[in-house]
Design a protein around this motif. Structure first.
Motif, mmCIF file in Angstrom:
data_model
loop_
_atom_site.group_PDB
_atom_site.id
_atom_site.type_symbol
_atom_site.label_atom_id
_atom_site.label_comp_id
_atom_site.label_asym_id
_atom_site.label_seq_id
_atom_site.Cartn_x
_atom_site.Cartn_y
_atom_site.Cartn_z
ATOM 1 N N THR A 63 0.172 -21.156 8.426
ATOM 2 C CA THR A 63 0.829 -21.821 9.561
ATOM 3 C C THR A 63 2.039 -22.612 9.099
ATOM 4 O O THR A 63 3.123 -22.505 9.670
ATOM 5 N N TYR A 64 1.851 -23.405 8.077
ATOM 6 C CA TYR A 64 2.911 -24.270 7.576
ATOM 7 C C TYR A 64 3.281 -23.896 6.141
ATOM 8 O O TYR A 64 2.471 -23.338 5.397
ATOM 9 N N THR A 65 4.516 -24.265 5.777
ATOM 10 C CA THR A 65 5.011 -24.034 4.419
ATOM 11 C C THR A 65 5.645 -25.314 3.894
ATOM 12 O O THR A 65 6.431 -25.957 4.607
ATOM 13 N N ASP A 66 5.300 -25.689 2.675
ATOM 14 C CA ASP A 66 5.962 -26.810 2.020
ATOM 15 C C ASP A 66 6.623 -26.294 0.755
ATOM 16 O O ASP A 66 6.227 -25.260 0.201
ATOM 17 N N ARG A 67 7.650 -27.033 0.275
ATOM 18 C CA ARG A 67 8.449 -26.572 -0.845
ATOM 19 C C ARG A 67 8.547 -27.640 -1.927
ATOM 20 O O ARG A 67 8.435 -28.831 -1.647
ATOM 21 N N THR A 68 8.776 -27.198 -3.147
ATOM 22 C CA THR A 68 9.141 -28.104 -4.232
ATOM 23 C C THR A 68 10.082 -27.359 -5.163
ATOM 24 O O THR A 68 10.154 -26.117 -5.134
ATOM 25 N N ARG A 69 10.819 -28.101 -5.989
ATOM 26 C CA ARG A 69 11.828 -27.498 -6.850
ATOM 27 C C ARG A 69 11.731 -28.075 -8.256
ATOM 28 O O ARG A 69 11.515 -29.274 -8.429
ATOM 29 N N ASP B 120 1.478 -35.758 9.008
ATOM 30 C CA ASP B 120 0.551 -34.816 9.631
ATOM 31 C C ASP B 120 -0.465 -34.372 8.580
ATOM 32 O O ASP B 120 -0.130 -33.644 7.642
ATOM 33 N N LYS B 121 -1.680 -34.807 8.696
ATOM 34 C CA LYS B 121 -2.697 -34.563 7.680
ATOM 35 C C LYS B 121 -3.135 -33.108 7.597
ATOM 36 O O LYS B 121 -3.855 -32.726 6.673
ATOM 37 N N ASP B 122 -2.716 -32.265 8.548
ATOM 38 C CA ASP B 122 -3.060 -30.842 8.498
ATOM 39 C C ASP B 122 -2.081 -30.027 7.659
ATOM 40 O O ASP B 122 -2.366 -28.866 7.321
ATOM 41 N N VAL B 123 -0.934 -30.599 7.330
ATOM 42 C CA VAL B 123 0.135 -29.845 6.682
ATOM 43 C C VAL B 123 -0.056 -29.854 5.170
ATOM 44 O O VAL B 123 -0.193 -30.911 4.556
ATOM 45 N N PRO B 124 -0.078 -28.674 4.516
ATOM 46 C CA PRO B 124 -0.200 -28.635 3.057
ATOM 47 C C PRO B 124 1.033 -29.238 2.404
ATOM 48 O O PRO B 124 2.139 -29.173 2.952
ATOM 49 N N GLN B 125 0.845 -29.807 1.219
ATOM 50 C CA GLN B 125 1.938 -30.432 0.490
ATOM 51 C C GLN B 125 1.963 -29.905 -0.943
ATOM 52 O O GLN B 125 0.913 -29.686 -1.562
ATOM 53 N N LEU B 126 3.177 -29.712 -1.462
ATOM 54 C CA LEU B 126 3.373 -29.187 -2.807
ATOM 55 C C LEU B 126 4.353 -30.081 -3.543
ATOM 56 O O LEU B 126 5.386 -30.471 -2.997
#
Length: 391
Positions: free
Chosen positions: A192-198, A222-228
């Motif tokens: 559903t969601y996408t998170d990014r890191t560099r 938003d506690k449902d959103v994945p984090q990277l």
């Protein structure tokens, strides 16, 4: 503009919040603060406006000379505030906005450090760079920047104004980005969601946090959103981690909003033949992310010790990576600056206001300078180092 003068179309209730950057610098949490009912919204400052239902808000500009600045053909400038902090990643954050009522290409900002924007689609914060990204701000869009010590203001050239989000051919040329930098962009998806890191490999960068190159990770509310994110040896979370290759090992952290299946991928890189190996220490598996994505299951919550990246780049070979014993090094200790350089080198130490607090000719290769906690710029010959000293 007075908050009380804001009108809604259907009696909706709404809240306006500003970001308390000083509170963050002081190490506090809960840094979003409500603008009081009779409060004033300042030009150039970013705000969050959240209604309890869909509505149309009318914001009335004060009828003074500032109103016409929106349509100025000259560059618009915003003075940046400085907030000293014990930790570099908490210092001097500014929440500001695109000053034009049109789209704006960040390439034309007189600013080269990363900025952090809100990704509405994925409900997460994303760090972007004027050096590595093509990003167009929406009209009056707010964003975070972290003020480098030597930067006093940010200037928005009128040349960056445009009518849509299409990236145009640039009409001016900035200084070329170092060819020794290698950029790796990674994504974490849950369907559903996408998170990014560099991760950026740069032999001129430091392993320590640098406000001019690195970007601290802003976590989504938003506690449902994945984090990277990636981590350094101190456990700091990075959205952009610019560092030398060193041993090529980068720790990766994730946040899973719920137990389930996730996919970690190398979205793109500035080189194609380098190996990017992801190790899952929980399962013992290794995956070449430059060839394939990695799908795994995770429980809800933070996980900062499971994943590890091993990078190799053509731009930094084993020979290039060998240490120059004559190179100057500057590190921050507790209440002191530690300097390693050649005897006879001149050292100049300035504080955040530009005042010279120490100047001397080195008589030995290793020197310790006692200083008060704070930010310092250390110059040795033609090399400049920016560090923060803690208590």
């Amino acid at each position: 503009m007075n908050r009380a003068d804001i009108e809604v179309s259907n009696d909706a209730l709404f809240v306006i919040r500003y970001y308390d950057s000083k509170a963050r610098a002081d190490g506090e949490t809960g840094n979003w603060k409500d603008v009081p009912a009779g409060g004033t919204l300042q030009a150039g400052t970013g705000y969050i406006i959240q209604p309890n239902k869909q509505t149309q808000l009318t914001l009335k500009a004060i009828n003074n000379d500032n109103k016409n600045r929106l349509f100025s053909g000259n560059a618009l400038k915003r003075t940046l505030d400085e907030y000293a902090s014990e930790f570099a990643h908490n210092a001097s954050w500014n929440f500001i906005g695109n000053p034009y009522p049109c789209f704006y290409d960040i390439y034309y900002m007189d600013y080269t450090s990363p900025i952090t924007i809100w990704d509405t689609r994925n409900r997460t914060y994303t760090a972007v760079s004027t050096e590595d990204d093509n990003y167009i701000l929406s009209p009056m869009q707010a964003f975070f920047i972290q003020k480098p010590v030597e930067t006093k203001e940010i200037s928005f050239s009128a040349e960056g104004r445009q009518l849509d989000t299409a990236v145009r051919q640039r009409t001016t040329t900035r200084s070329a980005v170092s060819p020794d930098r290698t950029v790796f962009n990674f994504t974490l998806e849950d369907g559903t969601y996408t998170d990014r890191t560099r991760v950026v490999i740069n032999p001129e960068a430091s392993m320590d946090y640098e406000m001019s190159r690195d970007a601290a990770k802003f976590m989504s509310d938003d506690k449902d959103v994945p984090q990277l994110f990636t981590l350094d040896a101190t456990g700091r979370y990075y959205a952009i981690n610019e560092r030398p290759l060193s041993n090529g090992i980068v720790s990766v952290g994730i946040y899973a909003g719920k137990a389930g299946t996730y996919t970690l991928s190398l979205a793109d890189a500035t080189v194609t033949a380098d190996e990017v190996i992801l190790t899952d220490k929980q399962t013992g598996s290794e995956t070449r992310l430059d060839l394939d994505s990695y799908t795994f299951t995770a429980e809800a919550g933070f996980c900062t010790d499971r994943f590890e990246l091993r990078l190799t780049t053509r731009t930094i070979t084993g020979i290039e990576e060998s240490h120059d014993t004559n190179a100057a090094q500057v590190t921050a200790g507790a209440g002191q600056i530690l300097i390693s350089a050649q005897p006879g080198d001149e050292v100049r130490v300035c504080n955040v206001t530009g005042q010279v607090v120490e100047r001397r000719i080195l008589t030995q290769s290793s020197t310790s300078l006692p200083v008060a906690p704070g930010f310092y710029i250390v110059t040795i010959g033609k090399e400049t180092f920016k560090i923060m000293v803690i208590k």
